[in-house]
Design a protein around this motif. Structure first.
Motif, PDB file in Angstrom:
ATOM      1  N   ALA A   1      40.260  36.473  36.174  1.00  0.00           N
ATOM      2  CA  ALA A   1      39.917  36.800  37.567  1.00  0.00           C
ATOM      3  C   ALA A   1      40.392  38.213  37.912  1.00  0.00           C
ATOM      4  O   ALA A   1      39.662  38.998  38.541  1.00  0.00           O
ATOM      5  CB  ALA A   1      40.542  35.784  38.515  1.00  0.00           C
ATOM      6  N   MET A   2      41.597  38.546  37.476  1.00  0.00           N
ATOM      7  CA  MET A   2      42.146  39.877  37.752  1.00  0.00           C
ATOM      8  C   MET A   2      41.392  40.960  36.981  1.00  0.00           C
ATOM      9  O   MET A   2      41.065  42.020  37.537  1.00  0.00           O
ATOM     10  CB  MET A   2      43.636  39.901  37.401  1.00  0.00           C
ATOM     11  CG  MET A   2      44.485  38.963  38.256  1.00  0.00           C
ATOM     12  SD  MET A   2      46.207  38.861  37.725  1.00  0.00           S
ATOM     13  CE  MET A   2      46.844  40.428  38.289  1.00  0.00           C
TER      14      MET A   2
ATOM     15  N   ILE B   1      38.278  40.834  35.693  1.00  0.00           N
ATOM     16  CA  ILE B   1      36.891  40.946  36.173  1.00  0.00           C
ATOM     17  C   ILE B   1      36.836  41.670  37.514  1.00  0.00           C
ATOM     18  O   ILE B   1      35.935  42.484  37.759  1.00  0.00           O
ATOM     19  CB  ILE B   1      36.248  39.546  36.274  1.00  0.00           C
ATOM     20  CG1 ILE B   1      36.032  38.972  34.868  1.00  0.00           C
ATOM     21  CG2 ILE B   1      34.924  39.611  37.030  1.00  0.00           C
ATOM     22  CD1 ILE B   1      35.559  37.527  34.854  1.00  0.00           C
ATOM     23  N   THR B   2      37.809  41.391  38.380  1.00  0.00           N
ATOM     24  CA  THR B   2      37.864  42.061  39.689  1.00  0.00           C
ATOM     25  C   THR B   2      38.022  43.568  39.509  1.00  0.00           C
ATOM     26  O   THR B   2      37.331  44.364  40.169  1.00  0.00           O
ATOM     27  CB  THR B   2      39.031  41.520  40.535  1.00  0.00           C
ATOM     28  OG1 THR B   2      38.837  40.126  40.770  1.00  0.00           O
ATOM     29  CG2 THR B   2      39.117  42.241  41.878  1.00  0.00           C
ATOM     30  N   TRP B   3      38.920  43.953  38.615  1.00  0.00           N
ATOM     31  CA  TRP B   3      39.138  45.383  38.368  1.00  0.00           C
ATOM     32  C   TRP B   3      37.877  46.045  37.799  1.00  0.00           C
ATOM     33  O   TRP B   3      37.481  47.132  38.242  1.00  0.00           O
ATOM     34  CB  TRP B   3      40.309  45.557  37.398  1.00  0.00           C
ATOM     35  CG  TRP B   3      40.579  46.994  37.027  1.00  0.00           C
ATOM     36  CD1 TRP B   3      41.004  47.984  37.864  1.00  0.00           C
ATOM     37  CD2 TRP B   3      40.423  47.592  35.741  1.00  0.00           C
ATOM     38  NE1 TRP B   3      41.137  49.181  37.163  1.00  0.00           N
ATOM     39  CE2 TRP B   3      40.789  48.963  35.860  1.00  0.00           C
ATOM     40  CE3 TRP B   3      40.037  47.112  34.493  1.00  0.00           C
ATOM     41  CZ2 TRP B   3      40.755  49.844  34.783  1.00  0.00           C
ATOM     42  CZ3 TRP B   3      40.014  47.996  33.408  1.00  0.00           C
ATOM     43  CH2 TRP B   3      40.353  49.341  33.563  1.00  0.00           C
TER      44      TRP B   3
ATOM     45  N   ALA C   1      34.729  44.924  38.075  1.00  0.00           N
ATOM     46  CA  ALA C   1      33.643  44.842  39.057  1.00  0.00           C
ATOM     47  C   ALA C   1      33.786  45.898  40.154  1.00  0.00           C
ATOM     48  O   ALA C   1      32.783  46.352  40.725  1.00  0.00           O
ATOM     49  CB  ALA C   1      33.610  43.454  39.683  1.00  0.00           C
ATOM     50  N   GLN C   2      35.009  46.298  40.430  1.00  0.00           N
ATOM     51  CA  GLN C   2      35.249  47.321  41.457  1.00  0.00           C
ATOM     52  C   GLN C   2      35.054  48.739  40.915  1.00  0.00           C
ATOM     53  O   GLN C   2      35.253  49.708  41.645  1.00  0.00           O
ATOM     54  CB  GLN C   2      36.676  47.180  42.016  1.00  0.00           C
ATOM     55  CG  GLN C   2      36.876  45.949  42.886  1.00  0.00           C
ATOM     56  CD  GLN C   2      38.289  45.889  43.440  1.00  0.00           C
ATOM     57  OE1 GLN C   2      39.251  46.298  42.790  1.00  0.00           O
ATOM     58  NE2 GLN C   2      38.426  45.379  44.647  1.00  0.00           N
TER      59      GLN C   2
ATOM     60  N   ILE D   1      47.266  45.494  38.981  1.00  0.00           N
ATOM     61  CA  ILE D   1      46.287  44.685  39.733  1.00  0.00           C
ATOM     62  C   ILE D   1      47.017  43.648  40.581  1.00  0.00           C
ATOM     63  O   ILE D   1      46.625  43.370  41.710  1.00  0.00           O
ATOM     64  CB  ILE D   1      45.312  43.992  38.759  1.00  0.00           C
ATOM     65  CG1 ILE D   1      44.603  45.033  37.889  1.00  0.00           C
ATOM     66  CG2 ILE D   1      44.284  43.161  39.525  1.00  0.00           C
ATOM     67  CD1 ILE D   1      43.739  44.437  36.792  1.00  0.00           C
TER      68      ILE D   1
ATOM     69  N   LEU E   1      45.321  41.262  45.242  1.00  0.00           N
ATOM     70  CA  LEU E   1      45.335  40.042  44.421  1.00  0.00           C
ATOM     71  C   LEU E   1      46.753  39.523  44.174  1.00  0.00           C
ATOM     72  O   LEU E   1      46.949  38.613  43.368  1.00  0.00           O
ATOM     73  CB  LEU E   1      44.654  40.307  43.075  1.00  0.00           C
ATOM     74  CG  LEU E   1      43.131  40.461  43.099  1.00  0.00           C
ATOM     75  CD1 LEU E   1      42.609  40.739  41.686  1.00  0.00           C
ATOM     76  CD2 LEU E   1      42.468  39.214  43.664  1.00  0.00           C
TER      77      LEU E   1
END
Length: 253
Positions: free
Chosen positions: A28-29, A31-33, A35-36, A54, A59
């Motif tokens: 999750a961490m 992918i978030t990084w 995706a941003q 992150i 988060l």
């Protein structure tokens, strides 16, 4: 009411849930990084973000929650394993030394759990020195816990040579632990010399830790088909058979 053959399910869920939460949190961490658009966080020094970078962002609640579940789950996995050995649902410790190393492993897991939770709370952006101190505590706690567990399993497997699962268990743990310790040492060096390499090593160690947690799922599944004191009864039965065979041999002589 569960049938006897499913009684082990209550235990195996502990390392399974722990592994799932840890693995899910990491993805999750990451992918978030990605995706941003791979943003550079305030505490980030290289091009690749550390988990802690992150985790110091928005988060942070996820990082704390995931770290808490993982730390507690890791501690419980070893504690339940000790209890099941004491009650004879897992191959028991026949000597004091195995018990001592088991308790040392639990103590190490507790130190690792405290370190993991605290490093998530005291993030690298606001409490850099504390964060690194608790990161060291986490890594050392897990490392020593793993070493003590491997030694304990090795000694127990020598008393239960007929149970090949024990040998498989400690060999698997030994291989994973050796890789993790080597990578952790390299990470410690890279942390001060090459930020990007350090970040890659940190993510690698973190994901590999999932597999170490999953080894306890394999261990706790060995309670299947064994009631309380089940392994003690097997020991007595094997000893009686050994004596009977020895007596039979003596009579033939």
């Amino acid at each position: 009411m569960f049938s006897h053959r499913h009684q082990h399910w209550a235990y195996v869920w502990i390392p399974l849930v722990t592994s799932f939460v840890w693995f899910g949190m990491l993805w999750a961490m990451l992918i978030t990084w990605l995706a941003q658009g791979r943003p550079k966080y305030v505490s980030q020094q290289g091009k690749i973000a550390y988990i802690s970078d992150i985790g110091a962002s928005f988060l942070k609640p996820l990082f704390i929650a995931g770290g808490a579940v993982t730390g507690v789950g890791f501690f419980l996995s070893l504690s339940v394993e000790r209890l099941l050995r004491y009650t004879g649902r897992l191959p028991p410790s026949l000597r004091k030394r195995e018990q001592v190393f088991s308790y040392l492993a639990i103590l190490g897991s507790l130190a690792g759990a405290v370190g993991l939770i605290c490093l998530a709370v005291f993030d690298t952006q606001r409490h850099k020195k504390l964060h690194r101190a608790f990161l060291l505590l986490f890594m050392l706690g897990v490392a020593f816990s793993a070493i003590f567990t491997i030694v304990e399993y090795h000694w127990i497997s020598r008393d239960f040579r007929e149970f090949q699962r024990l040998k498989i268990a400690y060999i698997a743990k030994a291989v994973i632990t050796t890789i993790l310790i080597c990578l952790a040492i390299a990470f410690g060096v890279a942390l001060y010399r090459s930020h990007n390499t350090g970040a890659i090593l940190e993510w690698t160690v973190a994901f590999l830790f999932t597999f170490y947690l999953l080894t306890f799922y394999y261990d706790l599944r060995q309670t299947k088909h064994f009631r309380k004191h089940g392994y003690f009864k097997d020991i007595i039965r094997a000893e009686k058979q050994r004596r009977a065979e020895k007596h039979h041999t003596m009579r033939q002589i």
